[in-house]
Motif scaffolding. Sequence first.
Motif, PDB file in Angstrom:
ATOM      1  N   ILE A 274      11.326   6.905   3.518  1.00 54.30           N
ATOM      2  CA  ILE A 274      10.138   7.488   2.891  1.00 54.30           C
ATOM      3  C   ILE A 274       8.972   7.497   3.872  1.00 54.30           C
ATOM      4  CG2 ILE A 274       8.411   7.168   1.069  1.00 54.30           C
ATOM      5  CD1 ILE A 274      10.638   6.078  -0.694  1.00 54.30           C
TER       6      ILE A 274
ATOM      7  N   VAL B 211       4.602   1.986   0.775  1.00 55.26           N
ATOM      8  CA  VAL B 211       6.007   1.663   0.493  1.00 55.26           C
ATOM      9  C   VAL B 211       6.536   0.697   1.547  1.00 55.26           C
ATOM     10  CG1 VAL B 211       8.328   2.605   0.244  1.00 55.26           C
ATOM     11  CG2 VAL B 211       6.373   3.872  -0.648  1.00 55.26           C
TER      12      VAL B 211
ATOM     13  N   MET C   1       5.826   4.339  -4.128  1.00 57.32           N
ATOM     14  CA  MET C   1       6.642   5.541  -4.317  1.00 57.32           C
ATOM     15  C   MET C   1       6.026   6.493  -5.333  1.00 57.32           C
ATOM     16  SD  MET C   1      10.437   3.839  -4.490  1.00 57.32           S
ATOM     17  CE  MET C   1      10.975   2.629  -3.277  1.00 57.32           C
TER      18      MET C   1
ATOM     19  N   ILE D 143      12.682  10.787  -5.096  1.00 54.53           N
ATOM     20  CA  ILE D 143      11.934   9.540  -5.255  1.00 54.53           C
ATOM     21  C   ILE D 143      12.198   8.945  -6.630  1.00 54.53           C
ATOM     22  CG2 ILE D 143       9.650   8.486  -5.238  1.00 54.53           C
ATOM     23  CD1 ILE D 143      10.623   9.425  -2.513  1.00 54.53           C
TER      24      ILE D 143
END
Length: 544
Positions: A330, A335, A434, A450
Amino acid sequence: MEWTRHLLIVPILLPLITGAALLLIDELRHTLKALLSLASTVLLLVTAIVLMRLADGVPGGSAALSSSYAVANWPAPFAIVLVLDRLSALMLTLTAVLALASLVFSTARWDRAGPHFHTLLQFLLMGLGGAFLTGDLFNLFVFFEVTLAASYGLLLHGSGAFRVRAGLHYIAINLAASLLFLIGVSLIYGTAGTLNMADLAVRLPNVPAEDQALLRAGVAILGTAFLVKAGLWPLCFWLPSAYMAAAAPVAAIFVVLTKVGTYVLLRLTLLLFGPETGDIAGFGGMVLLWGGMGTIAFATFGLLASQAMGRLAGYSVLISSGTLLAAVGIGDASVVSGALFYLVSSTLSVAALFMLIELVERAREPAADLLAVTMEAYGDESDKGEEHEDEEVGVAMPGALAILGISFGCAALLLAGLPPLSGFIAKFAMLTGMLNPDGLGAPAAIPGRIWLLVALVILSGLAALVAMMRSGIRIFWAPLEVIIPRVLVVEVAPIVALLALCMVLAVQGGAVLSYTDAAAQALHAPSSYIQSVLGAGHPPGVSR
């Protein structure tokens, strides 16, 4: 140069000197070797803590601190460069904590189960320290091989056909990974002309177009070598059996070995393929994201299917690796911050579980798992057609079983990520990042992949809770036969200490997240790392 900068070489030299000195001591002098190894590991932990404070000690709390140490004072990129920042300091401290816990546990009996246990452990620490501090890909290969060579001996430490078979599989897989490492490094050097990580960050955006395909192939091959070590699906089939076969203290320290691959991928992805790198920005990110999700799904099914506790712990390692790799894919700073918190919490809890399994298995019959599955499927014939009128109400739990049961319950809650423990805080931080990327608060813009990752993270925690509860009931609540295990203080103390550290992480969650936030921000702003190695005149994207 301040004397504190010389501390960067200590995590490499200290275990190297200790390991070499232990080779000169007769194997029959177990107590002396254990004391020397313990003293060295304690000193290593103190050094790692000092380095962590130095990395986090910038006035004003700058998130971009890094400092380099050129061995023999050669200029970069020709020098053997060691680089300290918050991430490398965190990994050093985590390694030292696990090493000390494993070493204390091993003094009960495992350090005498085979020759040169303490020497191999010190050389393993040397390789790990070098891998976390080095700023050069070739030296990373050297330390990677030192780590693997020591791990081969440690995995085979002890006896048994299953351990030998799993050890040979482990050696074959890692030799193949080493070959891929060399091929990838060679291709990168042939196209970029350097292996210094900071210098690579400067040169990669300016590689000629005709060499771009070869460069990407080299990076992909190099990444595959670390994905094997990190346990990405489908390259992870060797891991549960190998970790299950290892001796308990060896399996505990091996938990951090999978994090070496994750560390290198995180470091290189954000250093070499950040937003400033042009056409190659984000290279491999989708592979890490989808591969991480595949690893979580595979390990979740494996967790639910596992009857042996050692295999259950092995699949827990894979869930941790898959979650971390997906977070790296990601690439969002928030995150990554939560992932670093999760890395520490999951590593400590799984390491404690591996050592706990060794003690719990002493209270069970060898065929207990098979008998339990049989009884679930077909029932207990002794209960059919017979009424037990005078059943005993309540079961008195001896002290050893009570301690083991409480520790097992804590490990289960940590792995499942239930509140208010550190596993929950780590997963909550990741999921928040996220679902709220960069703090923009725009849930409508969240891609479907996601949402799939969020679901997998939650479901993997539920699976861990179910699997651990099932095993706990069989072992502590409804055992086929109650056997009181003989447990030593040096065996229980490391387990309790690791679980207590997880409790401290929960209590000090705000401070820990502040540290991981700063580490993540520094990774996403690599100019400080590059300038600390090459000098202030070489910002990223400027050819040398």
